[in-house]
Design a protein around this motif. Structure first.
Motif, PDB file in Angstrom:
ATOM      1  N   GLN A   1       0.811  -1.228   0.000  1.00 16.13           N
ATOM      2  CA  GLN A   1       0.000   0.000   0.000  1.00 16.13           C
ATOM      3  C   GLN A   1       0.839   1.269   0.000  1.00 16.13           C
ATOM      4  OE1 GLN A   1      -3.896  -0.569   2.188  1.00 16.13           O
ATOM      5  NE2 GLN A   1      -2.566  -1.948   3.332  1.00 16.13           N
ATOM      6  N   ASN A   2       2.115   1.113   0.103  1.00 11.54           N
ATOM      7  CA  ASN A   2       3.008   2.286   0.049  1.00 11.54           C
ATOM      8  C   ASN A   2       4.395   1.781  -0.346  1.00 11.54           C
ATOM      9  OD1 ASN A   2       4.400   1.378   2.483  1.00 11.54           O
ATOM     10  ND2 ASN A   2       2.539   1.998   3.557  1.00 11.54           N
ATOM     11  N   PRO A   3       5.335   2.684  -0.639  1.00 14.54           N
ATOM     12  CA  PRO A   3       6.649   2.242  -1.123  1.00 14.54           C
ATOM     13  C   PRO A   3       7.373   1.310  -0.146  1.00 14.54           C
ATOM     14  CG  PRO A   3       6.387   4.599  -1.442  1.00 14.54           C
ATOM     15  CD  PRO A   3       5.203   4.152  -0.655  1.00 14.54           C
ATOM     16  N   LYS A   4       7.190   1.551   1.140  1.00 14.88           N
ATOM     17  CA  LYS A   4       7.890   0.671   2.106  1.00 14.88           C
ATOM     18  C   LYS A   4       7.339  -0.753   2.024  1.00 14.88           C
ATOM     19  CE  LYS A   4       9.445   4.111   5.346  1.00 14.88           C
ATOM     20  NZ  LYS A   4       8.963   5.083   6.300  1.00 14.88           N
ATOM     21  N   GLU A   5       6.022  -0.850   1.966  1.00 14.75           N
ATOM     22  CA  GLU A   5       5.425  -2.187   1.868  1.00 14.75           C
ATOM     23  C   GLU A   5       5.861  -2.879   0.572  1.00 14.75           C
ATOM     24  OE1 GLU A   5       1.378  -1.965   4.560  1.00 14.75           O
ATOM     25  OE2 GLU A   5       1.223  -2.540   2.455  1.00 14.75           O
TER      26      GLU A   5
ATOM     27  N   ALA B   1       8.587  -2.464  -1.036  1.00 18.93           N
ATOM     28  CA  ALA B   1       9.981  -2.904  -0.910  1.00 18.93           C
ATOM     29  C   ALA B   1      10.070  -4.163  -0.037  1.00 18.93           C
ATOM     30  CB  ALA B   1      10.828  -1.783  -0.313  1.00 18.93           C
ATOM     31  N   LEU B   2       9.252  -4.191   1.028  1.00 15.13           N
ATOM     32  CA  LEU B   2       9.260  -5.386   1.893  1.00 15.13           C
ATOM     33  C   LEU B   2       8.744  -6.614   1.129  1.00 15.13           C
ATOM     34  CD1 LEU B   2       8.033  -3.839   5.274  1.00 15.13           C
ATOM     35  CD2 LEU B   2      10.239  -4.963   4.867  1.00 15.13           C
ATOM     36  N   ILE B   3       7.777  -6.381   0.280  1.00 18.57           N
ATOM     37  CA  ILE B   3       7.256  -7.503  -0.525  1.00 18.57           C
ATOM     38  C   ILE B   3       8.380  -8.074  -1.385  1.00 18.57           C
ATOM     39  CG2 ILE B   3       5.746  -8.019  -2.508  1.00 18.57           C
ATOM     40  CD1 ILE B   3       3.674  -6.153  -1.182  1.00 18.57           C
ATOM     41  N   LEU B   4       9.123  -7.178  -2.022  1.00 22.09           N
ATOM     42  CA  LEU B   4      10.251  -7.646  -2.847  1.00 22.09           C
ATOM     43  C   LEU B   4      11.276  -8.378  -1.986  1.00 22.09           C
ATOM     44  CD1 LEU B   4      11.340  -5.001  -5.482  1.00 22.09           C
ATOM     45  CD2 LEU B   4      10.354  -7.260  -5.826  1.00 22.09           C
TER      46      LEU B   4
ATOM     47  N   GLY C   1       2.477  -5.946   6.177  1.00 27.26           N
ATOM     48  CA  GLY C   1       1.235  -5.233   6.497  1.00 27.26           C
ATOM     49  C   GLY C   1       0.193  -6.165   7.069  1.00 27.26           C
ATOM     50  N   ASP C   2      -1.087  -5.781   6.844  1.00 26.44           N
ATOM     51  CA  ASP C   2      -2.149  -6.595   7.436  1.00 26.44           C
ATOM     52  C   ASP C   2      -3.078  -7.168   6.380  1.00 26.44           C
ATOM     53  OD1 ASP C   2      -3.243  -4.300   6.577  1.00 26.44           O
ATOM     54  OD2 ASP C   2      -3.913  -3.573   8.549  1.00 26.44           O
ATOM     55  N   ARG C   3      -2.514  -7.380   5.182  1.00 23.36           N
ATOM     56  CA  ARG C   3      -3.310  -7.975   4.098  1.00 23.36           C
ATOM     57  C   ARG C   3      -2.463  -8.947   3.292  1.00 23.36           C
ATOM     58  NH1 ARG C   3      -6.800  -2.862   1.991  1.00 23.36           N
ATOM     59  NH2 ARG C   3      -6.739  -2.016   4.107  1.00 23.36           N
ATOM     60  N   LEU C   4      -3.174  -9.784   2.581  1.00 23.45           N
ATOM     61  CA  LEU C   4      -2.492 -10.735   1.700  1.00 23.45           C
ATOM     62  C   LEU C   4      -1.784  -9.975   0.575  1.00 23.45           C
ATOM     63  CD1 LEU C   4      -2.411 -13.914   1.140  1.00 23.45           C
ATOM     64  CD2 LEU C   4      -4.095 -13.424  -0.623  1.00 23.45           C
TER      65      LEU C   4
END
Ligand code: GSH
Length: 420
Positions: free
Chosen positions: A89-93, A95-98, A156-159
């Motif tokens: 939902q934002n650039p930090k998320e 990056a964490l996904i990657l 985060g708090d979503r799939l």
């Protein structure tokens, strides 16, 4: 109308890469046209490598856009979703996904395949190599365990697609390696995995996930009795009679004799045959087997230059999962490489998990089994029986095996491989 793409992949129940793509396509509402007939062997075909030179599956085709790698495909498909939280939902998320996807692919997946592929027969089982991979896998999973201590989702708090990637990758060890005791050692990973695999998005695609009860055992290597000298001698005398090279009047040790090109195989010295095996293989690959290819086969088959053999795995009563039986065939074919110029064959896995047989037919140059076949490491695990090509029952059976379907197959078709 939902957008439609074509996905080239083998669809077996444990293909975690196909699962990833299917899960995301359900979420974003993209229709996937699949390739139920496709097998891993097809990934090395000219047709496939022309599209995807790496020869790895899955491969996606969307009009003239081609894309390989399951994660890249997931990423592409998310672009059809109206909501984008699946990519963060934002650039930090994001990056964490990657970060988690790279961890999953680079720091966990290689150890998973290094442990599981030898156990299911995809690659040779070498005990110290597998033991070292097991230790590395445990170490990586313990790191993930620490990372997951306070998390339901990775980010985060979503799939997100990081969860889809991680859970599908983890499905391999959770299915084949991590028994209850193991799962307790990585309890956060286990909790995370259980929560995810029970979510509707996963359940739709992997409805009946079964956790490992007992870690897969290494494949049993059949010890073959060394052949007594007499049998060896008999086998030798049965081999094709190879015309002796014409004597030049010079001693055997002469330079000229030494330089004379040696035939690569005794089979190259057989009288020429009008049946061209390469042409047949090409025809078989490019046409419907029944009736087109089989009509061609019986019209052109030369019973003097070639023989047909019924081939059965000798230990069918020990077969377990269908894909493992099919992998055994894959291993056998890999070790038959020397025979490729002289043989064509189809071996099918017939039946269901825990009740299946491996059998098929081979067409082989000459009238006996050449050393190119008998030298293959697993030759002794298969019985080769020469058949009468004029017998109508045999003809029908050969056609059904080559076509991977038909009334003469003793059990329902499950999987198969062609040696061509
Ligand atoms: N990173 C790739 C790996 C693809 C891959 O290794 N696929 C396997 C089948 S599931 C394959 O093509 N194996 C054949 C080979 O490695 O030759 C992805 O996720 O798509």
């Amino acid at each position: 109308m939902p957008h439609s793409v074509k996905l080239i992949a083998q669809l077996d129940k444990t293909n975690h890469r196909f699962h990833k793509v299917k899960i995301i396509s359900n979420i974003v509402g993209v229709n996937i046209e699949t390739t139920p007939e496709f097998t891993l062997a097809d990934a090395k075909s000219k047709e496939y490598t022309k599209l995807f030179p790496l020869g790895k599956v899955p491969g996606l085709i969307d009009g003239d856009f081609k894309l390989f790698d399951s994660n890249a495909i997931m990423f592409y498909l998310t672009s059809f979703a109206p909501q984008t939280s699946i990519l963060g939902q934002n650039p930090k998320e994001s990056a964490l996904i990657l970060q988690y996807m790279f961890m999953s692919e680079a720091d966990i997946m290689p150890h998973i395949t290094a442990v599981i592929y030898p156990l299911v027969g995809n690659i040779p089982y070498i005990k110290p190599v597998v033991q070292s991979a097991e230790a590395q896998l445990k170490k990586a999973l313990l790191s993930l365990n620490t990372l997951l201590i306070d998390k339901t989702y990775l980010v985060g708090d979503r799939l997100t697609i990081a969860d889809i990637d991680m859970v599908c990758n983890l499905s391999m060890p959770m299915r084949f390696v991590a028994d209850e005791k193991y799962r307790k050692e990585i309890r956060n990973v286990t909790r995370y995995f259980k929560t995810m695999i029970n979510k509707k998005e996963f359940k739709e695609v992997i409805p009946d996930f079964k956790f490992c009860v007992e870690m897969l055992k290494p494949p049993v290597v059949k010890k073959t009795e060394p052949k007594p000298a007499k049998v060896k001698a008999e086998l030798k005398s049965k081999k094709e009679t190879v015309p002796k090279p014409v004597k030049t009047g010079k001693d055997e040790g002469d330079d000229e004799a030494a330089l004379a090109p040696k035939p690569k195989s005794a089979l190259d010295l057989l009288p020429k045959s009008n049946f061209n095996l390469e042409d047949w293989k090409r025809f078989y690959s490019n046409n419907d087997t029944k009736p087109t290819a089989m009509d061609y086969f019986w019209k052109n088959f030369d019973p003097e230059g070639y023989s047909i053999w019924k081939v059965d795995y000798k230990y069918n009563d020990e077969n377990t999962l269908v894909f493992m039986s099919n992998n055994l065939v894959g291993g056998f074919f890999n070790r038959l490489e020397r025979a490729r110029k002289y043989a064509f064959g189809v071996m099918l896995t017939l039946g269901v998990d825990n009740d299946n047989v491996i059998s098929g037919y081979f067409v082989i140059r000459g009238q006996t089994i050449p050393e190119e076949v008998t030298d293959a490491a697993d030759f002794e695990s298969y019985s080769f029986v020469k058949v009468d090509h004029t017998d109508p029952t045999i003809k029908e059976e050969v056609g059904d095996y080559f076509a991977w379907e038909g009334p003469s197959l003793p059990k329902p078709f499950a999987d198969g491989k062609a040696f061509k």
